[in-house]
Design a protein around this motif. Structure first.
Motif, mmCIF file in Angstrom:
data_model
loop_
_atom_site.group_PDB
_atom_site.id
_atom_site.type_symbol
_atom_site.label_atom_id
_atom_site.label_comp_id
_atom_site.label_asym_id
_atom_site.label_seq_id
_atom_site.Cartn_x
_atom_site.Cartn_y
_atom_site.Cartn_z
ATOM 1 N N HIS A 109 -3.092 7.066 -3.885
ATOM 2 C CA HIS A 109 -2.885 5.655 -3.383
ATOM 3 C C HIS A 109 -2.806 4.585 -4.465
ATOM 4 O O HIS A 109 -3.474 4.811 -5.373
ATOM 5 C CB HIS A 109 -4.089 5.209 -2.435
ATOM 6 N N SER A 147 -7.475 5.368 -4.644
ATOM 7 C CA SER A 147 -8.191 6.036 -3.938
ATOM 8 C C SER A 147 -8.927 7.026 -4.704
ATOM 9 O O SER A 147 -9.099 7.443 -5.764
ATOM 10 C CB SER A 147 -6.970 6.667 -3.086
ATOM 11 N N HIS A 182 0.845 -1.196 0.025
ATOM 12 C CA HIS A 182 0.078 -0.032 -0.033
ATOM 13 C C HIS A 182 0.880 1.289 0.036
ATOM 14 O O HIS A 182 1.784 1.364 0.830
ATOM 15 C CB HIS A 182 -0.910 0.015 1.280
ATOM 16 N N HIS A 224 -9.290 11.787 -0.410
ATOM 17 C CA HIS A 224 -7.727 12.119 -0.179
ATOM 18 C C HIS A 224 -7.320 12.989 -1.344
ATOM 19 O O HIS A 224 -6.748 12.453 -2.227
ATOM 20 C CB HIS A 224 -7.092 10.779 -0.539
ATOM 21 N N GLU A 246 1.185 5.529 -0.329
ATOM 22 C CA GLU A 246 0.434 6.556 -0.717
ATOM 23 C C GLU A 246 1.540 7.800 -1.159
ATOM 24 O O GLU A 246 2.493 7.897 -0.462
ATOM 25 C CB GLU A 246 -0.009 7.129 0.864
#
Length: 563
Positions: free
Chosen positions: A472, A462, A304, A467, A306
């Motif tokens: 993401h 995302s 994962h 966000h 970001e």
């Protein structure tokens, strides 16, 4: 001033309304709207209107050199279609008379409405990506041509391209539903508009051996051209393929080796802080979160990630893709350096040769060390291309190896090439390991042998509604064994795994047509047949944000399939 603007001015005038009265105002407004709609219709939404006018008035006429002209247009996302266009041009230049003239054009720069109807012979090398979509550089042309084809099918403009001869080779992957859809539609639209195909439509499958597909299509094309009067033939007859291969020079950059104070490596990609709107303007983003999703008990890895875009011009929507510029791992870079027989700290510049006869693409920025060049710009694990085998043969000090390489590149060696290279997707480095006397120059290695390392695309996982300051990525780390027995690591996924929070990576956003329904309340069922959860995570965030805001009353959950 537009009709809308005129209406606005009239209605905002404090003196105007009391003077004329309500009925008069309504009458004037309706008249203005009718005028606007007529004006809009007259200006034309017809895709073929401009082309017909140019065809009739001859506006598109330009002074062309004597002799037949061939235009080669490419729509590419990774560079393969462009490579094929240049290969086709080089072969045709060698195969046919010097009185023929060739132009290779990025289809994004091609003014189709002005000049397509004036072409003599035109070839389209068209890649398809995503859900049957055109590449970024081909979108405008594709939309215009398909629209014109539909209008012709309805009875308008069937002869717009009468007298134009053409050929289409589509590039795609049969793993996707809309295989070579762009090539199919371009071919159909050209026929609908009255153009004449000189060869069957070609479909190249990148999942198997796209170079072999292109080779088969070219063989049929040359047979058709040899029997036609479209091109002037070479005096003394058509040369053999081996003669053409021997005649052509090895495509190579000019290399300038740097030493001392001049050997200062530049790194423009890492310093880029552009808009992130496309691959030419990447934004140098920072990794904000990097987390492993599997437990230690798992034999797999999924990340994962970001990526911080706060303060940038990067904008995205749920369902879009993010392109990441990645690097090869240090192990394969060291292997490549050993195979080339050059120190990795060698610093050099690449320049286009005089006249650029082989249509080489602009070189990557320099000065650059060999270590950085191999890491950032060379796709070292890509399947070896047949076009690089004559160059490898020319660099071999062992004549037996050189003869073997020439044979594999020849029509007589087609089956052996397919079995040894195409089928198992043997990489360039593996080929060079099998022929150790090959020591190509840096100019030839980066010019014809090693494909340029392309950005890797991931579905954004995302939603900007939750966000707005980050993108993401949900990324499965690829580690497997190839058909040749080689340990293989996915370039980008393993590059991300080697990164740390705070590191920077150049990114850009590529918009997608894979979107939620425009009507926010439309129920949805999300089915992922082995394609992953990433875009659905973004959709769920989007619907959750709308639900929280009170704009949505229903939230649907995804169904993941293992089919």
């Amino acid at each position: 001033m537009s009709a809308h603007a005129e209406i606005d001015v009239l209605l905002r005038s404090s003196k105007f309304v009391p003077t004329l009265g309500l009925a008069s105002v309504v009458l004037i407004v309706l008249s203005a709207i009718v005028f606007f709609l007529r004006n809009r219709k007259a200006s034309g939404s017809s895709a073929i209107a401009a082309g017909k006018a140019l065809q009739q008035n001859g506006v598109a006429d330009t002074s062309e050199p004597a002799g037949p002209k061939v235009t080669l247009l490419y729509g590419t996302q990774t560079g393969t279609a462009e490579r094929f266009a240049k290969q086709l041009k080089n072969e045709m230049s060698s195969r046919y008379s010097d009185s023929n003239h060739y132009a290779i054009v990025d289809i994004e720069d091609y003014k189709a409405e002005e000049v397509l109807c004036k072409e003599q012979l035109v070839f389209f090398l068209m890649a398809t990506y995503g859900d049957g979509e055109p590449t970024d550089n081909a979108a405008d042309f594709y939309n215009w041509l398909v629209k014109a084809g539909k209008e012709a099918e309805a009875g308008e403009g069937q002869s717009l391209l009468k007298g134009v001869s053409y050929g289409v080779f589509g590039l795609g992957n049969k793993q996707y539903e809309h295989f070579c859809a762009v090539g199919h539609k371009v071919h159909a639209a050209m026929e609908q508009l009255g153009a004449q195909p000189v060869v069957r439509r070609g479909d190249g499958d990148d999942d198997v051996d796209i170079d072999a597909d292109f080779e088969s299509w070219r063989a049929e094309l040359y047979s058709s051209l040899d029997a036609s009067s479209l091109l002037e033939q070479k005096e003394g007859g058509t040369p053999s393929s081996s003669a053409i291969m021997a005649e052509g020079c090895i495509p190579a950059y000019t290399v300038q080796l740097l030493t001392g104070s001049d050997a200062q490596e530049a790194d423009p990609l890492k310093d880029s802080n552009n808009s992130g709107s496309n691959a030419n303007n990447p934004y140098n983003a920072q990794i904000a979160v990097l987390r492993e999703l599997h437990t230690k008990k798992s034999d797999r890895s999924c990340l994962h990630v970001e990526i911080n875009i706060q303060g940038s011009e990067v904008q995205y929507e749920a369902g879009d893709h993010v392109g990441l510029f990645c690097e090869n791992g240090p192990g394969i870079v060291e292997d490549a350096g050993r195979i080339l027989g050059m120190p990795l700290d060698t610093v050099f510049n690449l320049q286009l040769p005089d006249g650029n006869p082989n249509e080489l693409m602009p070189p990557f920025p320099g000065p650059v060390s060999l270590r950085s060049a191999l890491a950032r710009y060379a796709d070292l694990w890509a399947p070896a291309r047949k076009a690089c085998f004559p160059a490898l043969a020319a660099s071999a000090s062992d004549e037996k190896e050189a003869a073997r390489l020439r044979h594999l590149a020849s029509p007589e060696g087609k089956a052996e090439f397919s079995d040894w290279v195409g089928g198992p997707r043997r990489s360039l480095l593996e080929v060079m390991l099998a022929f150790p006397s090959c020591k190509p120059s840096l100019g030839a290695f980066f010019g014809i042998m090693a494909p340029r390392l392309q950005p890797r695309f991931y579905s954004i996982s995302s939603s900007p509604k939750q966000h707005p300051n980050s993108i993401h990525v949900t990324c499965a780390v690829v580690i497997d064994t190839t058909a040749t027995g080689r340990h293989h690591e996915g370039v980008c996924s393993n590059y991300l795994k080697r990164m740390s929070v705070g590191d920077r990576i150049p990114i850009f956003v590529r918009h997608s047509s894979f979107k939620l329904p425009k009507q926010m309340g439309t129920p949805i069922v999300m089915v992922g047949p082995g394609t992953g959860l990433a875009p659905f995570r973004g959709f769920l965030q989007e619907r959750a944000a709308l639900l929280k805001s009170g704009k949505l009353l229903l939230l649907c959950l995804p169904v993941m399939s293992q089919l």
